[in-house]
Every structure is written in structure tokens, then in C-alpha cells.
Design a protein around this motif. Structure first.
Motif, PDB file in Angstrom:
ATOM      1  N   ARG A  53       0.833  -1.210   0.000  1.00  0.00           N
ATOM      2  CA  ARG A  53       0.000   0.000   0.000  1.00  0.00           C
ATOM      3  C   ARG A  53       0.863   1.254   0.000  1.00  0.00           C
ATOM      4  NH1 ARG A  53      -5.435  -0.654   0.923  1.00  0.00           N
ATOM      5  NH2 ARG A  53      -6.132  -2.735   1.602  1.00  0.00           N
ATOM      6  N   ARG A  54       1.934   1.253   0.770  1.00  0.00           N
ATOM      7  CA  ARG A  54       2.847   2.410   0.766  1.00  0.00           C
ATOM      8  C   ARG A  54       3.505   2.580  -0.597  1.00  0.00           C
ATOM      9  NH1 ARG A  54       5.844   1.107   6.562  1.00  0.00           N
ATOM     10  NH2 ARG A  54       4.037   1.573   7.910  1.00  0.00           N
ATOM     11  N   PHE A  55       3.858   1.475  -1.215  1.00  0.00           N
ATOM     12  CA  PHE A  55       4.475   1.527  -2.530  1.00  0.00           C
ATOM     13  C   PHE A  55       3.501   2.085  -3.571  1.00  0.00           C
ATOM     14  CE2 PHE A  55       5.770  -0.884  -6.475  1.00  0.00           C
ATOM     15  CZ  PHE A  55       6.888  -0.112  -6.741  1.00  0.00           C
ATOM     16  N   LEU A  56       2.270   1.641  -3.542  1.00  0.00           N
ATOM     17  CA  LEU A  56       1.265   2.137  -4.489  1.00  0.00           C
ATOM     18  C   LEU A  56       0.929   3.599  -4.218  1.00  0.00           C
ATOM     19  CD1 LEU A  56      -1.158  -0.931  -4.567  1.00  0.00           C
ATOM     20  CD2 LEU A  56       0.604  -0.325  -6.222  1.00  0.00           C
ATOM     21  N   ALA A  57       0.880   3.982  -2.955  1.00  0.00           N
ATOM     22  CA  ALA A  57       0.623   5.395  -2.639  1.00  0.00           C
ATOM     23  C   ALA A  57       1.739   6.296  -3.151  1.00  0.00           C
ATOM     24  CB  ALA A  57       0.439   5.565  -1.134  1.00  0.00           C
ATOM     25  N   ALA A  58       2.980   5.819  -3.064  1.00  0.00           N
ATOM     26  CA  ALA A  58       4.100   6.604  -3.585  1.00  0.00           C
ATOM     27  C   ALA A  58       4.026   6.733  -5.107  1.00  0.00           C
ATOM     28  CB  ALA A  58       5.414   5.961  -3.170  1.00  0.00           C
ATOM     29  N   ILE A  59       3.594   5.676  -5.793  1.00  0.00           N
ATOM     30  CA  ILE A  59       3.440   5.750  -7.252  1.00  0.00           C
ATOM     31  C   ILE A  59       2.354   6.750  -7.630  1.00  0.00           C
ATOM     32  CG2 ILE A  59       2.807   4.435  -9.306  1.00  0.00           C
ATOM     33  CD1 ILE A  59       4.049   1.988  -8.073  1.00  0.00           C
ATOM     34  N   GLN A  60       1.224   6.707  -6.938  1.00  0.00           N
ATOM     35  CA  GLN A  60       0.146   7.649  -7.232  1.00  0.00           C
ATOM     36  C   GLN A  60       0.569   9.087  -6.953  1.00  0.00           C
ATOM     37  OE1 GLN A  60      -3.225   6.334  -4.993  1.00  0.00           O
ATOM     38  NE2 GLN A  60      -3.513   4.475  -6.191  1.00  0.00           N
ATOM     39  N   ALA A  61       1.322   9.299  -5.870  1.00  0.00           N
ATOM     40  CA  ALA A  61       1.797  10.651  -5.568  1.00  0.00           C
ATOM     41  C   ALA A  61       2.760  11.151  -6.634  1.00  0.00           C
ATOM     42  CB  ALA A  61       2.457  10.679  -4.197  1.00  0.00           C
ATOM     43  N   SER A  62       3.624  10.268  -7.125  1.00  0.00           N
ATOM     44  CA  SER A  62       4.551  10.671  -8.182  1.00  0.00           C
ATOM     45  C   SER A  62       3.815  10.986  -9.475  1.00  0.00           C
ATOM     46  CB  SER A  62       5.574   9.559  -8.413  1.00  0.00           C
ATOM     47  OG  SER A  62       6.328   9.310  -7.239  1.00  0.00           O
ATOM     48  N   LEU A  63       2.796  10.208  -9.792  1.00  0.00           N
ATOM     49  CA  LEU A  63       2.006  10.502 -10.990  1.00  0.00           C
ATOM     50  C   LEU A  63       1.272  11.825 -10.860  1.00  0.00           C
ATOM     51  CD1 LEU A  63       0.509   6.986 -11.779  1.00  0.00           C
ATOM     52  CD2 LEU A  63       2.218   8.211 -13.108  1.00  0.00           C
ATOM     53  N   SER A  64       0.768  12.114  -9.678  1.00  0.00           N
ATOM     54  CA  SER A  64       0.080  13.391  -9.469  1.00  0.00           C
ATOM     55  C   SER A  64       1.042  14.563  -9.582  1.00  0.00           C
ATOM     56  CB  SER A  64      -0.607  13.398  -8.102  1.00  0.00           C
ATOM     57  OG  SER A  64      -1.536  12.337  -8.005  1.00  0.00           O
ATOM     58  N   ASP A  65       2.268  14.380  -9.128  1.00  0.00           N
ATOM     59  CA  ASP A  65       3.250  15.459  -9.235  1.00  0.00           C
ATOM     60  C   ASP A  65       3.642  15.729 -10.678  1.00  0.00           C
ATOM     61  OD1 ASP A  65       3.176  15.644  -6.521  1.00  0.00           O
ATOM     62  OD2 ASP A  65       4.950  14.402  -6.202  1.00  0.00           O
TER      63      ASP A  65
END
Length: 482
Positions: A53-65
Motif C-alpha cells: 500500500r505504501r508503494f502504491l501510494a508513492a506511485i500515485q503521488a509521483s504521478l500526481s506530481d
């Protein structure tokens, strides 16, 4: 090697060095990671679900940035040249403060702020006035009531109203997620043709249309979680959407968890899922500045003949409570089984009295009982003079703490004498000329609790009566003779 490095070159791989080899061994692409539920990924890779979940949250945050902002960023303020003397510095002190204040006002608001002065109309002035201006943006609003009371009619009106410019709407699109049936486009077409506000908006060049409504059907809870957690954030970032509607929020939860067997564990799991859903919807409402509106079902509530105030403590301590004394399922689950309650009558006698409390002392105060307190947040039972049947919004107290505004809808039948028939009535006909027949229904809207408007109060005296017409919802004046 996974394509994550090619899609997000700036992604911090070192922080997840323990997960990357396993993900590469299973040949999981970035698309697979974003479209697969974390539970399925954990079963497939045998990795801890918390780390995933932390890994997926980091991917989503990077995509949003990496997304391009919809508005150009304000240029950084240029540093002024130092004044030559003290007098010039004092003269320029006041303009500098004004410029800095203007720059602070231009800065974007934080994600946790809620715009409380934006509302979406119901396309009726009387209903909007009762709601304090309409449905607020940045909050979770719930419409609850019986079947046929008009919950879906409110939601369809909001889908069209949000496309209008202020003050009726936001000039944005709508997202309609249904858990029971598809979007009723025929009813929407009727409202577009018959509603006066919608016709005037079309004539002025700002029409509402069916193309401005995105819809999806979630037949089960797994599909609903996947769409809300992964697909909806992407859709909100790509389209100008002002409202998210779920019709209804209780259907999938009642189908998944209200089953026979393991009732206690099912209720605990359902409570955790409801809390997670509420946190997700609040985050979407505040982060994207949208209105989240859900429809909720109701269930019958039967008042118990014996309340906790009439049960003495000594009787409760002896464990002699019969099933008729149990006020609700919550009370029955909170009590230990009869086998675990000690039998005080079998203990040796002593100088101490048999009971620690007199028989006439109540076990709990009636004000602390759930049957008394729930009348103030469910919308039913707050008027002691009312003779109507009691209802309880589905999903219980846990879901009531997740929403910001609850609007209860009521309906009551209107009976009258049967109309005369032209054909003569024979003895074989099953017809009672004196029996009343159902003529129509009367409906009311009542604000149970809300952060922007006061509650309507007890009963339906201060509630707003409305009708469901071909053009949509229409409030009824109190002086109108029925």
C-alpha cells in the motif's frame, strides 16, 4: 525490469529496494500495480500488504506530481532594491505589506480547506432555502428515506444543476456511480425539457446535457472499492467534475455483510470498511473541492416494550434477562452469554445483602440508551407525538459518523373515497364502497444535521413538503390546501 523507471524517472526506488526484486520477478508493470487490488498483489507476490500500500501510494503521488497544473503557477515575487535611506524605507513599508498580503491571498488554499460558500442547487428555490443554499461543496451529504420517496430524483436534479453556472451550479460535470441499476437517461431527458431553470440556461448558451454526466455501475463491493480508490481520482484530475454521486451506498454493504453465520466478525469487518470508505470520500471532496452525495436506504425500527430504565440492576446481575428485554442487536452482542454469568443465588450466604443495588434502581439512564439517542441523528422518532413507523438509516452509527450532512425524506399516504364506476356492481363483485383507497403520497424533506444550516427540528412541522413532477422536484407552500 519493470517499466516504472521509464514512466517515472524521478521515482525513489531506493526507498522500496526490498520490494522491487519481487515485483520484477513476477513481471508486474506499472499498469498492473495501479489496476490490481493490493490484496490480490499481496497474494500473488507474498509481500506484506502494508508495504504494498505504501508503494502504491508513492506511485500515485509521483504521478500526481507529474501532471501539468490546470492553471499556470504564479511567478515568484521579485526582490525589491534596497532603499537608499531610512526615509525611503519607511515610505515603502506600507506598500510592501499590502503587496505581500495580496500575494498571500493569491496562493492556492491547502487541501484540507473546505469552500463553504459554494452550493449546488436542487433546481427549486424552496428546497434550496431549506438546505441553506443547496448541497454544500467539500462535504459528504446523505439523502435517506424509504423506497419511492424521491431519493434518486434529488440525485438526478443535482447531476443537471451542477452543469449550470453559479448560483445554481458550478459549471462542471457530474460523476454518477450506481450500485443497483444504470443511469435513468429517460428521466433526465424529461427534466431537461420540462424544468424552467434548465430551459432558460439552454437559451442563454449554458445548457446542461446528458454528455456532462459520467456514469458507472458497481455490482459488488470489490468493484466499488476499485473504482473509488483508483479510477475516480484519475477521472477527477482529467475532467472538471463538481459532484460525485453514489446511489446507493448501502446496497453492496448489505449484500456482502448481512449474511448468516459469523455475525460478529462480519460486523467488525463492515465497520472497518465503512470507516475506510468515509475517509476516502472525505479526501476526494476536500482534495478536489467537489460535493459528495450518497443515497441511503432505511430499515424498520421496532420500539422495545421494556427499556433499560425499567430493568433493575439486581435482575441484570442475576442473568435472568429474557430475549424480550434485549433492546437491540447491539445490546445483545454486548452482553455475555448466560453461561458466563455467575449464579449469585448459589453462593454461600453472608451478612452482606444479596444485591448490591436495590431492585427499583435503574441499570442505566434512559438518556444513555441507544434507543433514545439515535432519534437525534437518524431523523425518525424525535417527535414523541408522532404515530408514524420508526425507521433507521442503513449502515448504523458507524456510517453516521462519516457523513457531514443527513437529509431525511418522508412520505405518507393520502386516502380518499373510491370513485364511482359506470358499470353496475353485482353481488359477485368484490368491492367495498366504504373502504378508503390510496389517492396520492405526500412527501417531506428534513435536515437532520448539517454543518452549514440548522436542523429542521422535531417531527415534520418545520420540514419542507415537496412533490415529484415531470419537470423535477417542486416545493409545496404550507398554505396550499391539499
Amino acid at each position: 525490469m519493470t517499466d516504472l523507471v521509464h514512466i517515472l524517472p524521478s521515482f525513489p526506488l531506493s526507498a522500496f529496494a526490498a520490494l522491487i526484486p519481487t515485483i520484477e520477478r513476477h513481471a508486474l508493470t506499472t499498469t498492473d500495480l495501479l489496476t490490481t487490488h493490493p490484496t490480490d498483489l499481496a497474494k500473488r507476490t507474498q509481500l506484506p500488504i502494508i508495504d504494498l500500500r505504501r508503494f502504491l501510494a508513492a506511485i500515485q503521488a509521483s504521478l500526481s506530481d507529474d501532471l501539468t497544473p490546470s492553471r499556470p503557477l504564479a511567478p515568484p515575487p521579485s526582490s525589491p532594491s534596497p532603499p537608499e535611506n531610512q526615509e525611503e524605507q519607511e515610505d515603502e513599508k506600507e506598500p510592501k505589506n499590502q503587496e505581500s498580503q495580496e500575494e498571500q491571498e493569491k496562493q492556492p488554499r491547502p487541501l484540507t480547506s473546505v469552500t463553504s460558500d459554494e452550493f449546488i442547487s436542487t433546481l427549486d428555490d424552496g428546497l434550496d432555502a431549506a438546505l441553506g443554499g443547496g448541497v454544500p461543496v467539500g462535504h459528504i451529504t446523505e439523502f435517506t428515506g424509504e423506497s419511492g420517496v424521491g431519493k434518486t430524483q434529488f440525485l438526478l436534479s443535482l447531476c443537471l444543476a451542477v452543469q449550470l453556472p453559479p448560483p445554481h451550479g458550478l459549471g462542471k460535470q457530474a460523476l454518477y456511480i450506481s450500485t443497483e441499476s444504470g443511469l435513468t437517461t429517460r428521466r433526465l431527458a424529461q427534466m431537461l425539457q420540462g424544468n424552467t431553470i434548465l430551459r432558460e440556461a439552454a437559451e442563454s448558451g449554458t445548457p446542461a446535457s446528458l454528455d456532462g454526466i459520467h456514469s458507472a455501475v458497481t455490482p459488488d463491493l470489490e468493484t466499488q472499492d476499485h473504482i473509488l480508490e483508483y479510477q475516480v481520482p484519475v477521472l477527477l484530475s482529467r475532467h472538471e467534475i463538481g459532484i460525485l454521486i453514489i446511489d446507493s451506498v448501502a446496497a453492496n454493504f448489505r449484500a456482502e455483510f448481512e449474511r448468516q453465520g459469523s455475525h460478529g466478525s462480519n460486523m467488525a469487518t463492515r465497520s472497518a470498511e465503512l470507516t475506510r470508505l468515509g475517509a476516502l470520500l472525505r479526501d476526494l471532496a476536500r482534495r478536489h473541492n467537489i460535493a459528495v452525495v450518497v443515497a441511503n436506504q432505511v430499515a424498520d425500527r421496532f420500539a422495545s416494550s421494556t427499556t433499560p430504565s425499567t430493568i433493575p440492576r439486581s435482575l441484570a446481575m442475576r442473568g435472568n434477562l429474557s430475549p424480550s428485554h434485549q433492546e437491540s442487536p447491539l445490546a445483545s452482542r454486548s452482553m455475555p452469554p448466560p453461561s458466563t454469568i455467575p449464579n449469585l443465588s448459589s453462593t454461600p450466604s453472608s451478612s452482606m445483602p444479596f444485591s448490591f443495588f436495590p431492585d427499583d434502581e435503574p441499570a442505566t439512564s434512559p438518556a444513555l440508551a441507544l434507543d433514545h439517542q439515535q432519534r437525534w441523528f437518524t431523523g425518525w422518532g424525535d417527535d414523541p407525538r408522532s404515530s408514524s413507523s420508526l425507521k433507521t438509516p442503513s449502515l448504523g452509527l458507524v456510517w453516521s459518523t462519516q457523513i457531514s450532512c443527513r437529509v431525511a425524506l418522508y412520505k405518507r399516504p393520502v386516502y380518499g373515497r373510491p370513485t364511482r364506476v359506470a358499470a353496475p356492481i353485482t353481488a359477485d363483485d368484490d368491492f367495498d364502497a366504504m373502504s378508503p383507497t390510496l389517492k396520492t403520497w405526500r412527501r417531506w424533506m428534513k435536515v437532520v444535521f448539517a454543518p452549514h444550516v440548522a436542523a429542521s427540528g422535531q417531527g415534520i412541522e418545520n420540514a419542507t413538503e415537496y412533490e415529484v413532477t415531470m419537470e423535477g422536484l417542486k416545493s409545496v407552500k404550507k398554505d396550499k390546501v391539499k
